[in-house]
Design a protein around this motif. Structure first.
Motif, PDB file in Angstrom:
ATOM      1  N   ALA A   1       0.844  -1.197   0.000  1.00 61.24           N
ATOM      2  CA  ALA A   1       0.000   0.000   0.000  1.00 61.24           C
ATOM      3  C   ALA A   1       0.879   1.248   0.000  1.00 61.24           C
ATOM      4  O   ALA A   1       0.538   2.249  -0.638  1.00 61.24           O
ATOM      5  CB  ALA A   1      -0.929  -0.016   1.210  1.00 61.24           C
TER       6      ALA A   1
ATOM      7  N   PHE B   1      -7.644   3.144   0.602  1.00 61.65           N
ATOM      8  CA  PHE B   1      -6.678   3.438   1.657  1.00 61.65           C
ATOM      9  C   PHE B   1      -7.384   3.837   2.949  1.00 61.65           C
ATOM     10  O   PHE B   1      -7.044   3.357   4.026  1.00 61.65           O
ATOM     11  CB  PHE B   1      -5.738   4.573   1.241  1.00 61.65           C
ATOM     12  CG  PHE B   1      -4.665   4.154   0.295  1.00 61.65           C
ATOM     13  CD1 PHE B   1      -3.504   3.559   0.757  1.00 61.65           C
ATOM     14  CD2 PHE B   1      -4.805   4.364  -1.062  1.00 61.65           C
ATOM     15  CE1 PHE B   1      -2.511   3.166  -0.117  1.00 61.65           C
ATOM     16  CE2 PHE B   1      -3.816   3.984  -1.943  1.00 61.65           C
ATOM     17  CZ  PHE B   1      -2.662   3.385  -1.480  1.00 61.65           C
TER      18      PHE B   1
ATOM     19  N   VAL C   1      -6.866   0.721   5.254  1.00 64.07           N
ATOM     20  CA  VAL C   1      -5.576   0.923   5.914  1.00 64.07           C
ATOM     21  C   VAL C   1      -5.752   1.876   7.095  1.00 64.07           C
ATOM     22  O   VAL C   1      -5.590   1.480   8.244  1.00 64.07           O
ATOM     23  CB  VAL C   1      -4.504   1.453   4.927  1.00 64.07           C
ATOM     24  CG1 VAL C   1      -3.184   1.707   5.649  1.00 64.07           C
ATOM     25  CG2 VAL C   1      -4.285   0.467   3.787  1.00 64.07           C
TER      26      VAL C   1
ATOM     27  N   SER D   1       1.017   0.785   6.335  1.00 61.73           N
ATOM     28  CA  SER D   1       0.887   0.738   4.872  1.00 61.73           C
ATOM     29  C   SER D   1       1.968  -0.092   4.193  1.00 61.73           C
ATOM     30  O   SER D   1       1.718  -0.716   3.169  1.00 61.73           O
ATOM     31  CB  SER D   1       0.845   2.144   4.289  1.00 61.73           C
ATOM     32  OG  SER D   1       2.055   2.819   4.557  1.00 61.73           O
TER      33      SER D   1
END
Length: 137
Positions: free
Chosen positions: A22, A54, A58, A65
Motif C-alpha cells: 500500500a 486506503f 488501511v 501501509s
C-alpha cells in the motif's frame, strides 16, 4: 452523433503489481498526482485501488501501509466500458455502481479510464459550446 468514452477518457493509465505494498501505491499515486491505480500482474487485469480503499482498509483499521499488500487493498472492477460506449451509458454505469472511475477496456486490456473529473470537463465544454456559461479564469 453521440459522444463515446474514447473521446473523453484519460488514456494514460498507471498500473501497479498486486504484490506491491500500500505504501508503494501511495507513493506512486502521489508522484503521478492521481487518485487511483489499475492493478494488474503482467497482462492480467485484477482490480483497482483508490484513495477510498486506503481510508477504509488501511487508515480506518490502523494498519501499517508498508505491510499491506495491494492484493488485500484493491477493489474488484465492478463494471467497465468499451471505447465505443456512449458517454451517457458510461455515466449510468458509474451511477448504478456508485463508482467515480470507470475503466475503458478493449481486447481485455485497459486502454483508458473515465473519472468524474473527465465528465465535469466534458460538461463544462458542452456548456461553453452552447453558451450556457462563459469562460472564466
Amino acid at each position: 452523433m453521440q459522444e463515446v468514452v474514447s473521446e473523453i477518457m484519460s488514456s494514460h493509465v498507471v498500473t501497479i503489481n498486486s504484490n506491491k505494498s500500500a505504501l508503494d501505491a501511495a507513493l506512486l499515486m502521489k508522484e503521478k498526482r492521481i487518485s487511483s491505480l489499475i492493478v494488474q500482474d503482467e497482462d492480467e487485469l485484477l482490480g483497482i485501488i483508490t484513495e477510498r480503499d486506503f481510508v477504509k482498509r488501511v487508515c480506518a483499521n490502523d494498519r501499517v501501509s508498508s505491510e499491506v499488500k495491494i492484493s488485500e487493498l484493491m477493489s474488484k472492477i465492478q463494471t467497465f466500458a468499451a471505447p465505443d460506449t456512449p458517454v451517457d451509458v458510461a455515466v449510468q454505469r458509474m451511477i448504478n455502481n456508485r463508482i467515480r472511475r470507470l475503466p475503458v477496456i478493449s481486447n481485455g486490456k485497459v486502454i483508458g479510464i473515465i473519472t468524474v473529473t473527465d465528465l465535469a470537463k466534458e460538461l463544462r465544454r458542452i456548456m461553453l459550446t452552447q453558451g450556457i456559461v462563459e469562460l472564466i479564469d
